[in-house]
Write a protein that holds these residues in place. Sequence first.
Motif, PDB file in Angstrom:
ATOM      1  N   ALA A 192      -4.339   2.622   9.789  1.00  0.00           N
ATOM      2  CA  ALA A 192      -5.619   2.552   9.066  1.00  0.00           C
ATOM      3  C   ALA A 192      -6.818   2.479  10.010  1.00  0.00           C
ATOM      4  O   ALA A 192      -7.949   2.335   9.555  1.00  0.00           O
ATOM      5  CB  ALA A 192      -5.617   1.342   8.129  1.00  0.00           C
ATOM      6  N   GLY A 193      -6.560   2.550  11.308  1.00  0.00           N
ATOM      7  CA  GLY A 193      -7.666   2.622  12.262  1.00  0.00           C
ATOM      8  C   GLY A 193      -8.204   1.278  12.708  1.00  0.00           C
ATOM      9  O   GLY A 193      -9.324   1.196  13.218  1.00  0.00           O
ATOM     10  N   ALA A 244      -8.670   3.165   3.886  1.00  0.00           N
ATOM     11  CA  ALA A 244      -9.808   2.312   3.515  1.00  0.00           C
ATOM     12  C   ALA A 244      -9.329   1.109   2.711  1.00  0.00           C
ATOM     13  O   ALA A 244      -9.843  -0.008   2.868  1.00  0.00           O
ATOM     14  CB  ALA A 244     -10.838   3.122   2.719  1.00  0.00           C
ATOM     15  N   ALA A 245      -8.313   1.319   1.868  1.00  0.00           N
ATOM     16  CA  ALA A 245      -7.766   0.202   1.086  1.00  0.00           C
ATOM     17  C   ALA A 245      -7.141  -0.837   2.015  1.00  0.00           C
ATOM     18  O   ALA A 245      -7.339  -2.051   1.836  1.00  0.00           O
ATOM     19  CB  ALA A 245      -6.738   0.722   0.082  1.00  0.00           C
ATOM     20  N   GLN A 290       0.844  -1.191   0.000  1.00  0.00           N
ATOM     21  CA  GLN A 290       0.000   0.000   0.000  1.00  0.00           C
ATOM     22  C   GLN A 290       0.884   1.247   0.000  1.00  0.00           C
ATOM     23  O   GLN A 290       1.849   1.321   0.761  1.00  0.00           O
ATOM     24  CB  GLN A 290      -0.916  -0.009   1.242  1.00  0.00           C
ATOM     25  CG  GLN A 290      -1.769   1.222   1.392  1.00  0.00           C
ATOM     26  CD  GLN A 290      -2.709   1.418   0.218  1.00  0.00           C
ATOM     27  OE1 GLN A 290      -3.223   0.464  -0.343  1.00  0.00           O
ATOM     28  NE2 GLN A 290      -2.917   2.679  -0.163  1.00  0.00           N
ATOM     29  N   TRP A 291       0.570   2.209  -0.888  1.00  0.00           N
ATOM     30  CA  TRP A 291       1.384   3.435  -0.984  1.00  0.00           C
ATOM     31  C   TRP A 291       0.599   4.567  -0.341  1.00  0.00           C
ATOM     32  O   TRP A 291      -0.310   5.099  -0.926  1.00  0.00           O
ATOM     33  CB  TRP A 291       1.673   3.757  -2.459  1.00  0.00           C
ATOM     34  CG  TRP A 291       3.035   4.345  -2.713  1.00  0.00           C
ATOM     35  CD1 TRP A 291       3.356   5.670  -2.785  1.00  0.00           C
ATOM     36  CD2 TRP A 291       4.255   3.636  -2.967  1.00  0.00           C
ATOM     37  NE1 TRP A 291       4.684   5.834  -3.048  1.00  0.00           N
ATOM     38  CE2 TRP A 291       5.268   4.597  -3.171  1.00  0.00           C
ATOM     39  CE3 TRP A 291       4.598   2.286  -3.027  1.00  0.00           C
ATOM     40  CZ2 TRP A 291       6.593   4.258  -3.447  1.00  0.00           C
ATOM     41  CZ3 TRP A 291       5.908   1.942  -3.293  1.00  0.00           C
ATOM     42  CH2 TRP A 291       6.890   2.923  -3.504  1.00  0.00           C
ATOM     43  N   THR A 292       0.909   4.864   0.875  1.00  0.00           N
ATOM     44  CA  THR A 292       0.343   5.903   1.766  1.00  0.00           C
ATOM     45  C   THR A 292      -0.977   5.454   2.398  1.00  0.00           C
ATOM     46  O   THR A 292      -1.717   4.640   1.839  1.00  0.00           O
ATOM     47  CB  THR A 292       0.150   7.299   1.111  1.00  0.00           C
ATOM     48  OG1 THR A 292      -0.913   7.269   0.187  1.00  0.00           O
ATOM     49  CG2 THR A 292       1.425   7.806   0.493  1.00  0.00           C
ATOM     50  N   THR A 293      -1.203   6.023   3.576  1.00  0.00           N
ATOM     51  CA  THR A 293      -2.402   5.679   4.355  1.00  0.00           C
ATOM     52  C   THR A 293      -3.156   6.954   4.729  1.00  0.00           C
ATOM     53  O   THR A 293      -3.306   7.292   5.902  1.00  0.00           O
ATOM     54  CB  THR A 293      -2.026   4.886   5.622  1.00  0.00           C
ATOM     55  OG1 THR A 293      -0.964   5.581   6.294  1.00  0.00           O
ATOM     56  CG2 THR A 293      -1.607   3.467   5.297  1.00  0.00           C
ATOM     57  N   GLY A 294      -3.590   7.678   3.703  1.00  0.00           N
ATOM     58  CA  GLY A 294      -4.508   8.806   3.937  1.00  0.00           C
ATOM     59  C   GLY A 294      -5.926   8.267   4.026  1.00  0.00           C
ATOM     60  O   GLY A 294      -6.152   7.116   4.425  1.00  0.00           O
TER      61      GLY A 294
END
Length: 342
Positions: free
Chosen positions: A48-49, A16-17, A7-11
């Motif tokens: 990612a929560g 959600a991804a 995964q490229w970044t976790t905004g």
Amino acid sequence: MRFRVVQWTTGKTGSAAVRGMVGHPALELVGCYAYSPGKVGEDVGVLAGIAPIGVRATDDIDALLALRPDCVSYMPFRPDFDHVVRILESGVNLVTTMYMLAGTGYGDDVHARIVDAAQRGRSSLYASGIYPGHANMVALAVSAMCTRIDCISVLESLDMSGYANEAMFRAMGVDREVDDPEVPAFIEGACGSFKDQIGVMARALEVELDAVRFDVEFGAANRTTDFGFMTIQEGRIAGFKGTVSGVSGGRAVIQCRFVWKVGHDMTPNWPVEDGYVVEIEGEPGVRCRLEPIGPHFDGAVTTAMPVVNAIPSVCAAPPGIVNRMDLPFVKGAHLLTGLGRA
Ligand SMILES: NC(=O)c1ccc[n+]([C@@H]2O[C@H](COP(=O)([O-])OP(=O)(O)OC[C@H]3O[C@@H](n4cnc5c(N)ncnc54)[C@H](OP(=O)(O)O)[C@@H]3O)[C@@H](O)[C@H]2O)c1
């Protein structure tokens, strides 16, 4: 077979991804790139929560590519074309919510670099999201019911005040004067991905377009409002109503429409559908709504999952830029697992 994914970044969308990959029957999250220095070393599940998953974020791109992933899920706020080229030329497929990476919206030079990197790496790039992306594929699916299509359109109609992205809103012209001469170009730039989407739909429907046109109107804030993440001053731009039209034979035949509002206190105060509306003028005329059950769609989820769920098909696709029409039917995969929920 499970595909190895970085995964490229976790905004908003990237998180959600991640949640969608955890428990996905066909995917294994093996690494994560962090743009923000403060995220380096953190557990990706926590970012990612959700609960920790034992994978830590890093900014070491060599280490991520050494994991030999099948695919990178690329979802930063802005693209780094050097990163995209490096991923593709190393033989790693790339899926993204940045629709313009699959088109020419970033310029012909960038497009040529991406095509070349994918050919050298024998890798594929696929862009989707909810809109542009999945909502337009729903429209094409609906069109299969028609004997004649005069015009096919998709509308996204949302109050975006829950999206809390000041940089994105300001780049579009929110809180600028309604007669600011620079703003139409800002919003047209933000709609570059819709021009690419119109091209994909035209190819799918086998229609030759003469031109792609753009029209926009502005909604002016009735009073100064603090939304928490930004303040919009009275009289300044708080919303947009626009259309990107593919024109054939002098008339609009394919349209991407949008009503995007930050709040509801503006003039004109266009009604909000809170979702997506497909309309086909033809025989028969058809209207189809994608609307949330509950208060609203989580836009991060509906943006991320059409991309996440396409990963197995993209990994199996031929090298180069693939669009939705090149892939088999993409569907959800969590019916029995549902483990990705926060
Ligand atoms: N097709 C569609 O339907 C659709 C819909 C919505 C969004 N999108 C696109 O999806 C992408 C992600 O959107 P988002 O709302 O999730 O973004 P976001 O939360 O604002 O940012 C995503 C991540 O980008 C990194 N970042 C922050 N500033 C950056 C900069 N200046 N340059 C490069 N990276 C930066 C950060 O990485 P860290 O995680 O390391 O902090 C951040 O978490 C955007 O390109 C957006 O346009 C597409």
